[in-house]
Design a protein around this motif. Structure first.
Motif, mmCIF file in Angstrom:
data_model
loop_
_atom_site.group_PDB
_atom_site.id
_atom_site.type_symbol
_atom_site.label_atom_id
_atom_site.label_comp_id
_atom_site.label_asym_id
_atom_site.label_seq_id
_atom_site.Cartn_x
_atom_site.Cartn_y
_atom_site.Cartn_z
ATOM 1 N N LEU A 90 -5.781 4.190 -1.549
ATOM 2 C CA LEU A 90 -5.216 3.023 -0.861
ATOM 3 C C LEU A 90 -5.891 1.846 -0.941
ATOM 4 O O LEU A 90 -6.504 1.188 0.061
ATOM 5 N N GLU A 91 -6.161 1.323 -2.114
ATOM 6 C CA GLU A 91 -6.849 0.177 -2.371
ATOM 7 C C GLU A 91 -5.948 -0.736 -3.159
ATOM 8 O O GLU A 91 -5.108 -0.382 -3.841
ATOM 9 N N TRP A 92 -6.427 -2.131 -2.908
ATOM 10 C CA TRP A 92 -5.418 -3.187 -3.690
ATOM 11 C C TRP A 92 -5.935 -3.107 -5.088
ATOM 12 O O TRP A 92 -7.387 -3.370 -5.159
ATOM 13 N N THR A 126 0.730 -1.342 0.065
ATOM 14 C CA THR A 126 -0.037 -0.066 0.000
ATOM 15 C C THR A 126 0.952 1.373 -0.038
ATOM 16 O O THR A 126 0.327 2.279 -0.325
#
Length: 140
Positions: free
Chosen positions: A121-123, A63
């Motif tokens: 902030l995401e995968w 992240t």
């Protein structure tokens, strides 16, 4: 402690705090973990403009993008770990890079803050699939 060259204070806190208020009033958060921490407060820190300095492990590696790896999307600093590097020295070097940018390049520092605040902030799908594959191998 006070340090005249850095013009600030280091604060170590144990116990309950108002995280958004604390991180909004802080500049840097240090994440010196050599393992995959389950504490996700660093995500709050990033969203409130507090720049992370971390080891490139686990969720931090997935992240936090180092500003020197990608100036357009970098949101912090990661220690440069290799087989012949002392981990403590590598982390100290990452922290010193952060402090140097903070004190010598305010516009660069503001770019990191802006990148962090604007980052979702995401995968991505590829990262999720990578972890699914690992878990499937462990379970079966």
């Amino acid at each position: 402690e006070n340090h005249s060259a850095l013009d600030g204070r280091w604060i170590l806190i144990e116990g309950k705090i108002n995280e958004p208020q604390f991180f909004a009033s802080s500049d840097i958060t240090l994440l010196p973990y050599l393992y995959n921490s389950s504490d996700l407060s660093y995500l709050t820190a990033i969203k409130y403009g507090c720049v992370p300095v971390a080891f490139p492990c686990g969720i931090y590696n997935d992240t936090i993008e180092d500003i020197f790896d990608n100036i357009l999307t970098g949101i912090g600093f990661k220690a440069n770990i290799s087989s012949d590097t002392n981990n403590e020295v590598a982390f100290l070097n990452a922290a010193l890079k952060a402090l140097n940018l903070y004190s010598e390049n305010p516009s660069g520092w503001n770019l990191i803050i802006k990148n962090g605040i604007n980052n979702k902030l995401e995968w991505n799908f590829e990262t999720i699939e990578k972890y699914n594959t690992i878990y499937e191998k462990i379970l079966y």
